[in-house]
Design an enzyme around this catalytic site. Structure first.
Site, PDB file in Angstrom:
ATOM      1  N   SER A 245       0.903  -1.166  -0.117  1.00  0.00           N
ATOM      2  CA  SER A 245       0.128   0.012   0.056  1.00  0.00           C
ATOM      3  C   SER A 245       1.022   1.106  -0.061  1.00  0.00           C
ATOM      4  O   SER A 245       2.270   0.997   0.037  1.00  0.00           O
ATOM      5  CB  SER A 245      -0.788   0.093   1.236  1.00  0.00           C
ATOM      6  OG  SER A 245      -0.074   0.204   2.249  1.00  0.00           O
ATOM      7  N   LYS A 246       0.147   2.562  -0.061  1.00  0.00           N
ATOM      8  CA  LYS A 246       1.038   3.682  -0.049  1.00  0.00           C
ATOM      9  C   LYS A 246       2.134   3.842   0.973  1.00  0.00           C
ATOM     10  O   LYS A 246       3.223   4.333   0.722  1.00  0.00           O
ATOM     11  CB  LYS A 246       0.012   4.803  -0.043  1.00  0.00           C
ATOM     12  CG  LYS A 246      -0.590   5.065  -1.220  1.00  0.00           C
ATOM     13  CD  LYS A 246      -1.101   6.516  -1.587  1.00  0.00           C
ATOM     14  CE  LYS A 246      -1.883   6.654  -2.556  1.00  0.00           C
ATOM     15  NZ  LYS A 246      -3.381   6.771  -2.242  1.00  0.00           N
TER      16      LYS A 246
END
Ligand code: GLU
Length: 471
Positions: A245-246
């Site tokens: 994820s980010k």
């Protein structure tokens, strides 16, 4: 794989964000599968969620797929490959389902649905909505409802080409929402219709869609569509083994492009996110990947994303690249249109071995492009060298080098002359270290003699003088 079946695969990104590594990896695996089997690769844009879709993201997705060299045989260049251009088709199917009473309007409010969920939770039941409105048509067109489909009670079985046999009990689903209204299908309905209408033979997508597959199969069965083959790719995980994820870093492909990763290295790297050739090899050209790729060799377990590995792969591609081509690719990273390409080529030749990303040309080799070096005087000192000796060495360098004519300022001559001087000092570092720092301002650089040849006599003498005067 059945021999006589035409392979048609697709990538179906939603333009709700820029192209990221997960979608690009899915695109690549579909593309490799199509290219290997002489099939077709279709690009479909899933933009039915009008609130979240944005044309700027579609543009980003297209540009970055093109940059990666993942080309499609059918796509948005023709009409009907954006879901927003296919509304009439969805409406026909939705009306048909409503008419046959296979689909119905549900008027429960969000609060009522939430309450039902809470009660199921208390009773330790799986959350699902069972609607008692299934006989009620909307009273007026303005009445807000959602269109649902009640699945028959049965077990859905399918063979995933990567994960094997999968079984799913439809009783867990409840009444599935399939459309917001007659002209707005929801994801599962739109996908089932599109995959059928586009004649998709294999649905190859991320494992996060596995729970949607039984829903899409139920819709296919209701509408009499044949079932495509399914292959769900493993999730991409960060090094802490949680879903990528980010917070693991930047995931958009355009970031990799801006950093100076090469598209061929990205393709190589992404191919290894879940696939392996069955041996230790890690470097593959595009054609080798097409030849060797198979769904059988896609792993079930998550694929770990490791940026160091990408750097390693990219460095390999950079080292093996033709100098002319590499220089061409480095030019935009130097952000100066007036640079002489032949000069840049000489610099690139010196940095090629060390570079991992094209953007490093600006950082590693900045001293070739500016005459103002920023370094601490202390850096000039070799080991325990005293100020006095440092001055003597810099003086010697200035004297010796100013005695060489411009036309004789070649690698061969400099090597011969400077080596002889260095040998007199016993430890060669006493001469070459201050020279390296005076010319580059850095601890790590290419060979100082190579730097001197590229900079030329005048700039070399200027830098030595500048080092001598440094306070
Ligand atoms: N629009 C979906 C996504 O971007 C596609 C899912 C599918 O391949 O069916 O995840």
């Amino acid at each position: 794989m059945p021999k006589n079946k035409t392979i048609r695969v697709r990538i179906a990104p939603s333009p709700t964000g820029p192209l990221h590594i997960g979608t690009a990896r899915t695109a690549l695996f579909n593309w490799l599968y199509a290219r290997k089997h002489g099939g077709s690769f279709v690009l479909r844009i899933e933009d039915t969620d009008l609130e979240r879709s944005d044309p700027k993201y579609e543009k980003d997705i297209i540009e970055n797929l093109k940059w990666l060299g993942i080309d499609w045989d059918e796509g948005i260049e023709q009409k009907g490959y954006r879901q927003s251009e296919r509304i009439d088709t969805y409406t026909t199917y939705i009306k048909m389902l409503l008419k046959k009473k296979k689909a119905f309007y549900c008027f429960h409010s969000q609060d009522e649905l939430e309450q039902e969920k809470q009660e199921q939770f208390k009773k330790k039941l799986a959350p699902r909505h069972l609607c008692d409105h299934s006989e009620n048509p909307p009273k007026s067109p303005a009445e807000k409802g959602i269109i649902r489909f009640r699945p028959p009670e049965k077990k859905i079985q399918f063979k995933d080409l990567i994960r094997g046999d999968i079984e799913f009990d439809t009783a867990l689903l409840g009444d599935m929402s399939i459309a917001r209204n007659e002209s707005t299908p929801l994801y599962n309905l739109a996908v089932a219709i599109d995959d059928f209408e586009m004649n998709i033979s294999h649905v190859i997508r991320g494992e996060d869609h596995i729970s949607n597959t039984p829903k899409q199969i139920l819709i296919q069965e209701e509408l009499g569509f044949p079932r495509p083959e399914y292959a769900h790719l493993p999730l991409i995980l960060g090094e802490d083994r949680s879903k990528l994820s980010k917070r693991h870093g930047t995931l958009s492909i355009s970031w990799y492009q801006d950093q100076g990763y090469l598209p061929e290295a990205m393709i190589n790297f992404m191919a290894l996110l879940g696939w392996n050739p069955g041996d230790e090899r890690e470097l593959f050209t595009r054609d080798e990947l097409i030849n060797e790729f198979s769904l059988e060799r896609v792993q079930k377990g998550g694929a770990i994303f490791n940026l160091d590995k990408l750097d390693w792969i990219n460095g390999n591609y950079i080292r093996n690249m033709d100098l002319e081509k590499l220089t061409e690719r480095c030019m935009p990273f130097l952000k100066d249109e007036n640079l002489d390409k032949e000069y840049v080529k000489k610099v690139v030749a010196l940095e090629q071995e060390r570079m991992k990303k094209l953007s490093e040309i600006g950082e590693l080799a900045d001293f070739f492009f500016t005459d103002v070096l920023e370094y601490d005087k202390e850096l000039l000192r070799w080991k325990d060298m005293k100020d006095e000796e440092l001055s003597e060495i810099l003086n010697k360098l200035e004297n010796v080098l100013s005695g060489i004519d411009e036309k004789d300022f070649t690698k061969e001559n400099l090597q011969k002359i400077l080596m002889a001087e260095a040998e007199k000092l016993g430890d060669k570092g006493r001469l070459f270290w201050p020279l390296r720092v005076a010319l580059s301002g850095k601890k790590a650089s290419p060979d100082p003699i190579d730097i001197a040849v590229v900079l030329g006599r005048k700039r070399v003498l200027k830098r030595i003088k500048e080092a001598r005067n440094r306070k």
